[in-house]
Design a protein around this motif. Sequence first.
Motif, PDB file in Angstrom:
ATOM      1  N   GLU A   1      15.290   7.028   6.763  1.00 19.53           N
ATOM      2  CA  GLU A   1      14.226   6.042   7.007  1.00 19.53           C
ATOM      3  C   GLU A   1      13.482   5.709   5.716  1.00 19.53           C
ATOM      4  OE1 GLU A   1      14.719   8.695   8.832  1.00 19.53           O
ATOM      5  OE2 GLU A   1      15.220   7.902  10.830  1.00 19.53           O
ATOM      6  N   GLU A   2      13.189   6.732   4.892  1.00 15.60           N
ATOM      7  CA  GLU A   2      12.476   6.503   3.638  1.00 15.60           C
ATOM      8  C   GLU A   2      13.316   5.657   2.677  1.00 15.60           C
ATOM      9  OE1 GLU A   2       9.626  10.482   3.362  1.00 15.60           O
ATOM     10  OE2 GLU A   2      11.665  10.548   2.551  1.00 15.60           O
ATOM     11  N   VAL A   3      14.620   5.900   2.628  1.00 18.66           N
ATOM     12  CA  VAL A   3      15.503   5.109   1.765  1.00 18.66           C
ATOM     13  C   VAL A   3      15.517   3.646   2.206  1.00 18.66           C
ATOM     14  CG1 VAL A   3      17.900   4.740   1.054  1.00 18.66           C
ATOM     15  CG2 VAL A   3      16.954   7.061   1.117  1.00 18.66           C
ATOM     16  N   GLU A   4      15.621   3.425   3.517  1.00 18.51           N
ATOM     17  CA  GLU A   4      15.622   2.056   4.028  1.00 18.51           C
ATOM     18  C   GLU A   4      14.270   1.377   3.764  1.00 18.51           C
ATOM     19  OE1 GLU A   4      18.153   0.275   5.222  1.00 18.51           O
ATOM     20  OE2 GLU A   4      19.355   2.019   4.625  1.00 18.51           O
ATOM     21  N   ASN A   5      13.193   2.143   3.907  1.00 20.83           N
ATOM     22  CA  ASN A   5      11.865   1.573   3.672  1.00 20.83           C
ATOM     23  C   ASN A   5      11.673   1.158   2.220  1.00 20.83           C
ATOM     24  OD1 ASN A   5      11.183   1.946   6.335  1.00 20.83           O
ATOM     25  ND2 ASN A   5       9.990   3.810   5.998  1.00 20.83           N
ATOM     26  N   ILE A   6      12.057   2.026   1.279  1.00 13.69           N
ATOM     27  CA  ILE A   6      11.828   1.694  -0.137  1.00 13.69           C
ATOM     28  C   ILE A   6      12.695   0.509  -0.563  1.00 13.69           C
ATOM     29  CG2 ILE A   6      13.521   3.301  -1.156  1.00 13.69           C
ATOM     30  CD1 ILE A   6      11.443   3.849  -3.357  1.00 13.69           C
TER      31      ILE A   6
ATOM     32  N   ALA B   1       0.805  -1.221   0.000  1.00 11.58           N
ATOM     33  CA  ALA B   1       0.000   0.000   0.000  1.00 11.58           C
ATOM     34  C   ALA B   1       0.838   1.271   0.000  1.00 11.58           C
ATOM     35  CB  ALA B   1      -0.944  -0.007   1.204  1.00 11.58           C
ATOM     36  N   LYS B   2       1.984   1.257   0.688  1.00 11.59           N
ATOM     37  CA  LYS B   2       2.736   2.495   0.888  1.00 11.59           C
ATOM     38  C   LYS B   2       3.908   2.667  -0.077  1.00 11.59           C
ATOM     39  CE  LYS B   2       2.907   4.043   5.125  1.00 11.59           C
ATOM     40  NZ  LYS B   2       3.142   4.229   6.574  1.00 11.59           N
ATOM     41  N   LEU B   3       4.182   1.656  -0.890  1.00  9.62           N
ATOM     42  CA  LEU B   3       5.299   1.756  -1.829  1.00  9.62           C
ATOM     43  C   LEU B   3       5.085   2.819  -2.912  1.00  9.62           C
ATOM     44  CD1 LEU B   3       8.029   0.862  -2.844  1.00  9.62           C
ATOM     45  CD2 LEU B   3       6.934  -1.099  -3.965  1.00  9.62           C
TER      46      LEU B   3
END
Length: 520
Positions: A215-220, A196-198
């Motif tokens: 955090e955003e880089v690690e999440n993606i 959903a959040k990608l």
Amino acid sequence: MFENHPKGLLTAALSNMGERFGYYIMNAVLILFLCSKFGLSDGASGGISSAFLTLIYILSLVGGIVADRTSNYKGTITAGLLTMTLGYVLLAIPITATDTNQSWLLPFTCFALFIIALGNGLFKGNLQAIVGQMYDNLEEDAAKKGEAELNKVKGLRDSGFQIFYVFINVGALIAPFVAPYLRGWWLEQNGYTYHAKLPALCHKFLNDASAMTTEEVENIKSWCIEVTNGAVAEPTADFCNQYLEVFNTGVHYSFWASVLAMGISLVIFLVNKKKFPTPAKKEAAASTEYTQEERQSMAAEIRQRMMALFAVLGIAVFFWFSFHQNGQSLSIYARDFVDTSSIAPEIWQAVNPFFVIFLTPVIMAIFSWLSKRGMEFSTPRKIAIGMFIAGIAYLVLLLVSIANNYPAGEIFNALSAGEQNTMKAGAWVLMTVYFFLTVAELFISPLGLSFVSKVAPKHLQGLCQGLWLGATAVGNGLIWLGPVMLNAWPQWICWTVFLAVCLLSMAIMLSMVKWLEKVC
């Protein structure tokens, strides 16, 4: 269920069921679709969605005026169905948003939404006016047989509109599953899985990867691995563009299901067209028989009825502002704050129609039980109770947000995926919230339609149903505030606002109950 009710009730309900199925497919995904397709913020997507919902209901005033003035309710309804079908066809065209076409593609999408809203305005209120006329005719026929017979049928109108409402929600129950299924199927066909959040992070990466937080880089990176089963370890522009194209094309396919549903509604309505009454014509024929004194008395009565109508409309504004958060802040809440790893956020919107279908017979049975014991609640009193119950839903969210110490949405989404997962609520929260909102809806929405049909002058039935929907439009015009508050403030403040709105509306309604009971 249909015993003693007008014969045309079922076919009218079926005509509306197909239209609602198509509408709820689109409504279930709209705010999230605008975010994923165009990279819009929650606030911007919420603003477009709010404007669309406002137009749907405010254009019902136009549809009501057209039908009243032409006395052609059925023709107006047919035009509405055809117009909505065209709008869904435009929305279903799978054009990928790029830097070079977004300047016209977003306005094109908004134009398609406007066409759907226009068609809905021609359709919705006028079909409700026809249902109201069925009960007017039923009561007139019963009155000719005597007072006792009239008393038997007078209580059928509220339950009739509740039955009508159930069929609306049969379509709404199925619809939220369609978009996630087709989107998931198309992702799978192209070697991906759903997250959903990608899409939001894909847009951020494409716009300016250097501006992304750690955090955003690690999440993606983590989510790229997840949706490709390890085939993609690092995000690239090609991957982000392809994932967004596949993701959104799957949603476009679901809009073709809306086109099919509209076609089914159109066929049902046209096949049964001759069975439905035509509201204004009967009154026009009778109006020539009134004396001057009778006309003056009728004018005074009409003024009183319209004042009562506008009083209830004022309360309806705040109910719809609170209730229609199901496609706004509650969708975002489901996406961000609830564990939806196995359930797409859109599917949560099926919980409401599920409860409508299964709770309506229970509530009808309770009303019937009270009526037989001389404890029947009037329609205005039921509406006041409904606002209190809606307040309970937001009280639940308020308590959960305090217990979990939820920050503003923007702060929450800046956390790492691991931190977010540890804070997410269980599914029971949304189930509980939708339960109370649904019970509130059953006390307000179908009974509000019934109230309008009771107080509306016969020659203004389309207009008055349009006014009810116009009040819904005003409420929908405010719903964009939900996502804004959810993202900008500590979450408990957001839910406190909705709780206060519900309780204040209840208090105002209770203060008017005795007067409204005299009018209707």
